[in-house]
Structure formats: C-alpha cells, structure tokens
Design an enzyme around this catalytic site. Structure first.
Site, PDB file in Angstrom:
ATOM      1  NE  ARG A 148      -3.831   0.267   2.041  1.00 16.03           N
ATOM      2  CZ  ARG A 148      -4.701   0.729   2.936  1.00 16.03           C
ATOM      3  NH1 ARG A 148      -4.876   0.085   4.090  1.00 16.03           N
ATOM      4  NH2 ARG A 148      -5.390   1.831   2.688  1.00 16.03           N
TER       5      ARG A 148
ATOM      6  CB  CYS B 179      -2.000   3.210   9.162  1.00 12.45           C
ATOM      7  SG  CYS B 179      -3.345   3.367  10.356  1.00 12.45           S
TER       8      CYS B 179
END
Length: 285
Positions: A187, A245
């Site tokens: 990611r 995150c």
C-alpha cells in the site's frame, strides 16, 4: 478536492503535558499489571465481515466488556471510519462501559493488538492508564465466558484531544516532522489500495509496517529488537514523530510499540491516508 476542502472537522484539542502516560506500560502480560480496578475491554473486529460483537458473545475473557472498533473508536471521513471521535462521543462510550477518567484499562483483540491499540492509544493520549494485553485472546489459556457483560454506567466528562498528541493535515505534510507510514509495503508503494481514493504514500514518509513489530506468534518483539524499526523511523533534525496508516489503527499500534522501545510518545495523524488521499496533494510511490 482541494487540500482545504472536505476534511474531517477539526476535533477540539487542548495543550497537554509532554508525556501524561509516563509510568504506565503500553503493553502488559496480565490484566493485573495496571493495578486494582482495571477494566478489561474486548476490541475484536470482524475484519472479514464477522461482527466483533458476535465473536465476543461466543467467548471472551472473563469480565471483559465489549467496545465496537468501528462504531466507537472513529469518526467518519468520506463515509469511511477514520479520524478521532468527538470528545463527547468518546466520553459517552466510556461511560457506557463503566470506565471513569481515572480507571485503568487493558484491551485485547485477536488481530495482534491493532484494534486494541486504537483504544489504548486514545486513552493514554488523554492521560489515562491503559495498555494492550500482549498475546491477546490467543494468549489466554483459561475458560472463556459467553454472553454480554453489563457494566455499571458512569457519567464521564468529555476531554479535549491534546494538541501535542494529535497531528492534523498541515502537521503531517510539514518538513519538520518524522513521518512514518504504518501500512504494508504494497500500500505504501501504491501497488495495492483496497478502499481509498488514490494509492501511494505521503511524500517524505518512511514505511514501517505495524505488524513487523510482532513475532511469528503475534506477540510484541522485545524492546531491543524493536530498535531496528525505531532507527528506520528516525530522521536527523526533527524531534516530532508523526505516524499514519489507512484509518489510524495500525499507526496507534506502531506509536505504542515505539514508546515500548524507548521513544517519547509521538503524534497520530488522525485523518491518515483516508483523509490525505481524498485531497489533490501530491502522492509518492
């Protein structure tokens, strides 16, 4: 969307002491490690669609009350759970669970601590004794209880989020902070983006996946082994560590692990990638 449009409403914040959670370990081996009167909280989350409350009712640690990970521990940004809940919403949830502002809390889950860390980081940021139960549900060898635990509700006063523990978008993009992305490398590199608007990472951020703080059995690495990860997050010339995150949960776990390894408490970029990816600010890959 412009950089100053459509973001999470700014949560009220207050200046606070440099380290209000000093003296309370971020991870403990038993509930008794935080002393008498500790409330045990089950923060399991149905990551694959299985409701966390159903798992809790089927079997939980004796005496544990249930906290709904998504409904209780997040605001909403663009329809997604992200950002910190309003102080009055958090106070209402804690009161419902019988947790006063000075009640010690130990939280656990079955995901390596990432869901429990969300609650623990929030409480510690507010100056409350709280810790993640190392090993979580898997580390308990006794008989589980079933059904619900109904605590005695309390009236809790709302507390403002301390400005020295919560970073906004402007702080996250500042060149004066050490910015750490706690998501998996796929990611971070923009190779996989399951839910947000764009893939990649905030320019200048280094990548330390929160799960790399755990061993093969899902337990937190010893402090000396965590220091290699700490070294990755270090940057010369800045004393401010900011973690983010996808929605802010893995970042909370990483912040607690860094604190366990000896770093001063850092800041959580509360909006995290959910907020940043919805802007027109640059993305790195």
């Amino acid at each position: 969307m412009k950089a100053n449009e459509g973001h999470q409403p700014k949560a009220p914040r207050a200046d606070g002491p440099t380290n209000p959670s000093a003296g309370w370990p971020p991870f403990v081996d038993t509930i008794g490690d935080l002393g008498p009167g500790t409330v045990l909280v089950d923060v399991r989350w149905g990551a694959e669609g299985r409701p966390g409350r159903d798992a809790y009712r089927a079997g939980h640690l004796p005496g544990a009350v249930f906290c709904d990970f998504e409904a209780d521990l997040f605001a909403r940004i663009g329809g997604h759970p992200a950002g910190l809940p309003a102080p009055e919403d958090l106070a209402a949830m804690l009161g419902r669970l019988g947790i006063a502002t000075d009640t010690p809390v130990v939280a656990y889950d079955d995901l390596g601590g990432v869901a429990a860390a969300r609650l623990v980081w929030m409480l510690r940021a507010l100056g409350q004794p709280a810790a993640v139960l190392a090993g979580g549900l898997a580390g308990y060898a006794g008989t589980l209880d079933t059904g619900d635990v109904t605590p005695v509700a309390r009236a809790i006063e709302a507390r403002l989020w301390p400005a020295n523990r919560v970073a906004d978008l402007a702080t996250a993009v500042s060149p004066d902070v050490r910015l750490v992305d706690a998501r998996p490398a796929s990611r971070y590199l923009g190779l996989d983006e399951p839910g947000d608007t764009r893939g990649g990472h905030i320019p200048g951020a280094v990548n330390v996946f929160w799960r790399d703080t755990l061993d093969a059995d899902g337990r937190l690495l010893p402090a000396d082994r965590l220091r290699d990860l700490v070294d990755t997050a270090q940057r010369e010339g800045s004393d401010t560590l900011v973690c983010y995150c996808g929605n802010g949960a893995g970042a909370c776990h990483l912040l607690l692990a860094f604190e366990h390894a000896g770093l001063p408490p850092g800041q959580l970029y509360a909006g995290s990638w959910t907020e940043y990816s919805a802007t027109d600010l640059p993305v790195a890959r």
